[in-house]
Every structure is written in C-alpha cells, then in structure tokens.
Write a protein that holds these residues in place. Structure first.
Motif, PDB file in Angstrom:
ATOM      1  N   LEU A  51       0.856  -1.173   0.000  1.00  9.76           N
ATOM      2  CA  LEU A  51       0.000   0.000   0.000  1.00  9.76           C
ATOM      3  C   LEU A  51       0.895   1.226   0.000  1.00  9.76           C
ATOM      4  O   LEU A  51       1.811   1.334   0.814  1.00  9.76           O
ATOM      5  CB  LEU A  51      -0.901   0.019   1.239  1.00  9.76           C
ATOM      6  CG  LEU A  51      -1.783   1.260   1.390  1.00  9.76           C
ATOM      7  CD1 LEU A  51      -2.850   1.291   0.304  1.00  9.76           C
ATOM      8  CD2 LEU A  51      -2.409   1.285   2.776  1.00  9.76           C
ATOM      9  N   SER A  52       0.642   2.141  -0.927  1.00  6.33           N
ATOM     10  CA  SER A  52       1.388   3.396  -1.012  1.00  6.33           C
ATOM     11  C   SER A  52       0.438   4.545  -0.773  1.00  6.33           C
ATOM     12  O   SER A  52      -0.670   4.556  -1.309  1.00  6.33           O
ATOM     13  CB  SER A  52       1.999   3.571  -2.403  1.00  6.33           C
ATOM     14  OG  SER A  52       2.780   2.468  -2.757  1.00  6.33           O
ATOM     15  N   ALA A  53       0.870   5.498   0.020  1.00  6.28           N
ATOM     16  CA  ALA A  53       0.121   6.731   0.243  1.00  6.28           C
ATOM     17  C   ALA A  53       1.031   7.884  -0.133  1.00  6.28           C
ATOM     18  O   ALA A  53       2.207   7.918   0.260  1.00  6.28           O
ATOM     19  CB  ALA A  53      -0.318   6.855   1.692  1.00  6.28           C
ATOM     20  N   HIS A  54       0.515   8.808  -0.918  1.00  8.04           N
ATOM     21  CA  HIS A  54       1.287   9.971  -1.378  1.00  8.04           C
ATOM     22  C   HIS A  54       0.465  11.226  -1.132  1.00  8.04           C
ATOM     23  O   HIS A  54      -0.734  11.242  -1.406  1.00  8.04           O
ATOM     24  CB  HIS A  54       1.599   9.877  -2.872  1.00  8.04           C
ATOM     25  CG  HIS A  54       2.382   8.662  -3.235  1.00  8.04           C
ATOM     26  ND1 HIS A  54       3.754   8.621  -3.198  1.00  8.04           N
ATOM     27  CD2 HIS A  54       1.988   7.432  -3.601  1.00  8.04           C
ATOM     28  CE1 HIS A  54       4.163   7.421  -3.553  1.00  8.04           C
ATOM     29  NE2 HIS A  54       3.101   6.677  -3.796  1.00  8.04           N
ATOM     30  N   VAL A  55       1.122  12.251  -0.639  1.00 11.57           N
ATOM     31  CA  VAL A  55       0.484  13.548  -0.432  1.00 11.57           C
ATOM     32  C   VAL A  55       1.262  14.551  -1.268  1.00 11.57           C
ATOM     33  O   VAL A  55       2.490  14.603  -1.202  1.00 11.57           O
ATOM     34  CB  VAL A  55       0.525  13.994   1.045  1.00 11.57           C
ATOM     35  CG1 VAL A  55      -0.345  15.223   1.253  1.00 11.57           C
ATOM     36  CG2 VAL A  55       0.125  12.881   1.980  1.00 11.57           C
ATOM     37  N   VAL A  56       0.542  15.334  -2.050  1.00  9.42           N
ATOM     38  CA  VAL A  56       1.176  16.359  -2.884  1.00  9.42           C
ATOM     39  C   VAL A  56       0.572  17.704  -2.514  1.00  9.42           C
ATOM     40  O   VAL A  56      -0.650  17.890  -2.630  1.00  9.42           O
ATOM     41  CB  VAL A  56       0.961  16.074  -4.391  1.00  9.42           C
ATOM     42  CG1 VAL A  56       1.587  17.167  -5.239  1.00  9.42           C
ATOM     43  CG2 VAL A  56       1.526  14.712  -4.756  1.00  9.42           C
ATOM     44  N   ALA A  57       1.424  18.610  -2.052  1.00  6.79           N
ATOM     45  CA  ALA A  57       0.963  19.956  -1.728  1.00  6.79           C
ATOM     46  C   ALA A  57       0.614  20.676  -3.023  1.00  6.79           C
ATOM     47  O   ALA A  57       1.316  20.540  -4.031  1.00  6.79           O
ATOM     48  CB  ALA A  57       2.045  20.718  -0.976  1.00  6.79           C
ATOM     49  N   HIS A  58      -0.463  21.428  -3.020  1.00 10.34           N
ATOM     50  CA  HIS A  58      -0.874  22.159  -4.222  1.00 10.34           C
ATOM     51  C   HIS A  58       0.045  23.334  -4.522  1.00 10.34           C
ATOM     52  O   HIS A  58       0.200  23.712  -5.680  1.00 10.34           O
ATOM     53  CB  HIS A  58      -2.316  22.645  -4.086  1.00 10.34           C
ATOM     54  CG  HIS A  58      -3.305  21.524  -4.027  1.00 10.34           C
ATOM     55  ND1 HIS A  58      -4.602  21.720  -3.645  1.00 10.34           N
ATOM     56  CD2 HIS A  58      -3.193  20.198  -4.269  1.00 10.34           C
ATOM     57  CE1 HIS A  58      -5.255  20.568  -3.675  1.00 10.34           C
ATOM     58  NE2 HIS A  58      -4.416  19.637  -4.040  1.00 10.34           N
ATOM     59  N   ALA A  95       9.797  26.075  -9.832  1.00 16.91           N
ATOM     60  CA  ALA A  95       9.258  25.955  -8.482  1.00 16.91           C
ATOM     61  C   ALA A  95       9.449  24.512  -8.021  1.00 16.91           C
ATOM     62  O   ALA A  95       9.477  23.584  -8.836  1.00 16.91           O
ATOM     63  CB  ALA A  95       7.789  26.337  -8.459  1.00 16.91           C
ATOM     64  N   LEU A  96       9.603  24.330  -6.719  1.00 12.36           N
ATOM     65  CA  LEU A  96       9.878  23.017  -6.160  1.00 12.36           C
ATOM     66  C   LEU A  96       8.611  22.411  -5.557  1.00 12.36           C
ATOM     67  O   LEU A  96       7.997  23.015  -4.675  1.00 12.36           O
ATOM     68  CB  LEU A  96      10.935  23.130  -5.064  1.00 12.36           C
ATOM     69  CG  LEU A  96      12.270  23.725  -5.490  1.00 12.36           C
ATOM     70  CD1 LEU A  96      13.116  24.055  -4.275  1.00 12.36           C
ATOM     71  CD2 LEU A  96      12.989  22.760  -6.416  1.00 12.36           C
ATOM     72  N   PRO A  97       8.229  21.216  -6.012  1.00  6.43           N
ATOM     73  CA  PRO A  97       7.058  20.560  -5.419  1.00  6.43           C
ATOM     74  C   PRO A  97       7.411  19.962  -4.064  1.00  6.43           C
ATOM     75  O   PRO A  97       8.546  19.563  -3.802  1.00  6.43           O
ATOM     76  CB  PRO A  97       6.714  19.465  -6.434  1.00  6.43           C
ATOM     77  CG  PRO A  97       8.003  19.172  -7.120  1.00  6.43           C
ATOM     78  CD  PRO A  97       8.790  20.465  -7.129  1.00  6.43           C
ATOM     79  N   LEU A  98       6.416  19.904  -3.191  1.00  8.37           N
ATOM     80  CA  LEU A  98       6.562  19.296  -1.873  1.00  8.37           C
ATOM     81  C   LEU A  98       5.654  18.079  -1.805  1.00  8.37           C
ATOM     82  O   LEU A  98       4.460  18.172  -2.116  1.00  8.37           O
ATOM     83  CB  LEU A  98       6.173  20.291  -0.778  1.00  8.37           C
ATOM     84  CG  LEU A  98       7.000  21.571  -0.740  1.00  8.37           C
ATOM     85  CD1 LEU A  98       6.366  22.584   0.200  1.00  8.37           C
ATOM     86  CD2 LEU A  98       8.428  21.270  -0.325  1.00  8.37           C
ATOM     87  N   THR A  99       6.221  16.939  -1.445  1.00  8.26           N
ATOM     88  CA  THR A  99       5.452  15.711  -1.364  1.00  8.26           C
ATOM     89  C   THR A  99       5.808  14.965  -0.077  1.00  8.26           C
ATOM     90  O   THR A  99       6.848  15.224   0.536  1.00  8.26           O
ATOM     91  CB  THR A  99       5.733  14.777  -2.560  1.00  8.26           C
ATOM     92  OG1 THR A  99       7.112  14.392  -2.541  1.00  8.26           O
ATOM     93  CG2 THR A  99       5.411  15.450  -3.882  1.00  8.26           C
ATOM     94  N   ALA A 100       4.938  14.057   0.298  1.00  6.56           N
ATOM     95  CA  ALA A 100       5.215  13.142   1.405  1.00  6.56           C
ATOM     96  C   ALA A 100       4.652  11.787   1.006  1.00  6.56           C
ATOM     97  O   ALA A 100       3.689  11.710   0.233  1.00  6.56           O
ATOM     98  CB  ALA A 100       4.573  13.647   2.690  1.00  6.56           C
ATOM     99  N   ASP A 101       5.254  10.721   1.495  1.00  2.00           N
ATOM    100  CA  ASP A 101       4.731   9.402   1.165  1.00  2.00           C
ATOM    101  C   ASP A 101       5.046   8.403   2.258  1.00  2.00           C
ATOM    102  O   ASP A 101       5.821   8.680   3.176  1.00  2.00           O
ATOM    103  CB  ASP A 101       5.246   8.918  -0.186  1.00  2.00           C
ATOM    104  CG  ASP A 101       6.745   8.686  -0.245  1.00  2.00           C
ATOM    105  OD1 ASP A 101       7.388   8.492   0.807  1.00  2.00           O
ATOM    106  OD2 ASP A 101       7.307   8.688  -1.350  1.00  2.00           O
ATOM    107  N   MET A 102       4.402   7.276   2.150  1.00  2.00           N
ATOM    108  CA  MET A 102       4.665   6.138   3.023  1.00  2.00           C
ATOM    109  C   MET A 102       4.286   4.862   2.288  1.00  2.00           C
ATOM    110  O   MET A 102       3.487   4.888   1.346  1.00  2.00           O
ATOM    111  CB  MET A 102       3.889   6.227   4.330  1.00  2.00           C
ATOM    112  CG  MET A 102       2.390   6.205   4.152  1.00  2.00           C
ATOM    113  SD  MET A 102       1.483   5.579   5.554  1.00  2.00           S
ATOM    114  CE  MET A 102       1.512   3.846   5.236  1.00  2.00           C
ATOM    115  N   TYR A 103       4.895   3.755   2.692  1.00  3.87           N
ATOM    116  CA  TYR A 103       4.636   2.451   2.094  1.00  3.87           C
ATOM    117  C   TYR A 103       4.442   1.440   3.208  1.00  3.87           C
ATOM    118  O   TYR A 103       5.201   1.432   4.176  1.00  3.87           O
ATOM    119  CB  TYR A 103       5.814   2.019   1.211  1.00  3.87           C
ATOM    120  CG  TYR A 103       6.069   2.976   0.076  1.00  3.87           C
ATOM    121  CD1 TYR A 103       5.446   2.789  -1.141  1.00  3.87           C
ATOM    122  CD2 TYR A 103       6.901   4.079   0.241  1.00  3.87           C
ATOM    123  CE1 TYR A 103       5.661   3.673  -2.191  1.00  3.87           C
ATOM    124  CE2 TYR A 103       7.116   4.970  -0.795  1.00  3.87           C
ATOM    125  CZ  TYR A 103       6.496   4.757  -2.005  1.00  3.87           C
ATOM    126  OH  TYR A 103       6.697   5.637  -3.031  1.00  3.87           O
TER     127      TYR A 103
END
Length: 140
Positions: A51-58, A95-103
């Motif tokens: 299971l992968s969860a990804h968060v991408v800041a707008h 511009a630099l994207p900001l992301t977070a994830d977990m597996y």
C-alpha cells in the motif's frame, strides 16, 4: 488486499475517496491531495501487496527557498515517523514541489479494524504535514 477494501475503509471513516484514471484513490483537499495505490499481491505476483500513500501539496516553493525547504523537510523527517517529506525537482516554472509518502507491506493481509486504523493514521498524518508546511515551516 484490494484497492476496493481500501476505499471501503476510507468510506467507513468518512474520507470520500475518488478513483482516478490511473487506478488511484484520491482524497482531494484544499491545500493538498492524498492518494493511495496498491501494487503486487495478485495471484501471479511474486511481490507482496504494498500500500502506497502519497500527499502532494498544491503550492510549490520558489527556487530561492530551496535551502529553507530542504531544511524543513529534514526537520519533518527527523521528528516524525509515518510520512516521509520530500522536496522534488524544479518544475518548468522553476518551483519546487513538496510531497510526502509512506509504504506499508500488506501481503500477509489485514483485518478491517486494523486497515481502518491505518487509513485514519495516514489521513491525520497527511493533514498534519500540510498544516505544518503552512504554519510551522511557513513554506506554503
């Protein structure tokens, strides 16, 4: 383990997930989008279900804030456990994207109560990350 079970869990928790064209479950938010994918775990797959969860800041960070963003990402990663924060490569507008994830490997299986707890932990952590980016890190 199926993406359908993940969606049922999110529905039970009141997080209205949508399926997109890439077979991901999306939870759109005001400042970020959280999405889930599931890989492996089929009868012919040699890899266990992941299971992968990804968060991408707008919002993205200007290149001039790169050092600040990297310092903030390191701070998050050194003080939190569930989601890992990343500063991505510059986009076309520099511009630099900001992301977070977990597996999470779920090959052995998971019962509904534990899946619900995991999904709620991810959703709460994703919201905490976005709030942190906005308030404490002052990046977005």
């Amino acid at each position: 383990m199926t993406l359908g079970r993940v969606r049922q869990s999110l529905d039970r928790l009141g997080h209205g997930a949508q399926v997109d064209g890439a077979r991901r479950l999306l939870i759109p938010g005001e400042r970020a989008t959280l999405w889930f994918t599931l890989s492996g775990g089929g009868p012919l797959d040699r890899e266990p279900a992941m299971l992968s969860a990804h968060v991408v800041a707008h919002s993205h960070v200007p290149m001039s804030w790169e050092a600040r963003a990297l310092t903030a990402a390191n701070e998050w990663n050194n003080t939190r456990r569930l989601l890992r924060c990343f500063v991505g490569a510059p986009s076309a507008d520099l511009a630099l994207p900001l992301t977070a994830d977990m597996y999470v490997p779920l090959g052995p299986g998971v019962h509904d109560a534990l899946l619900d707890e995991l999904m709620e932990s991810v959703a709460v952590s994703a919201q905490a990350w976005v709030d942190w980016l906005h308030d404490d890190a002052m990046l977005i």
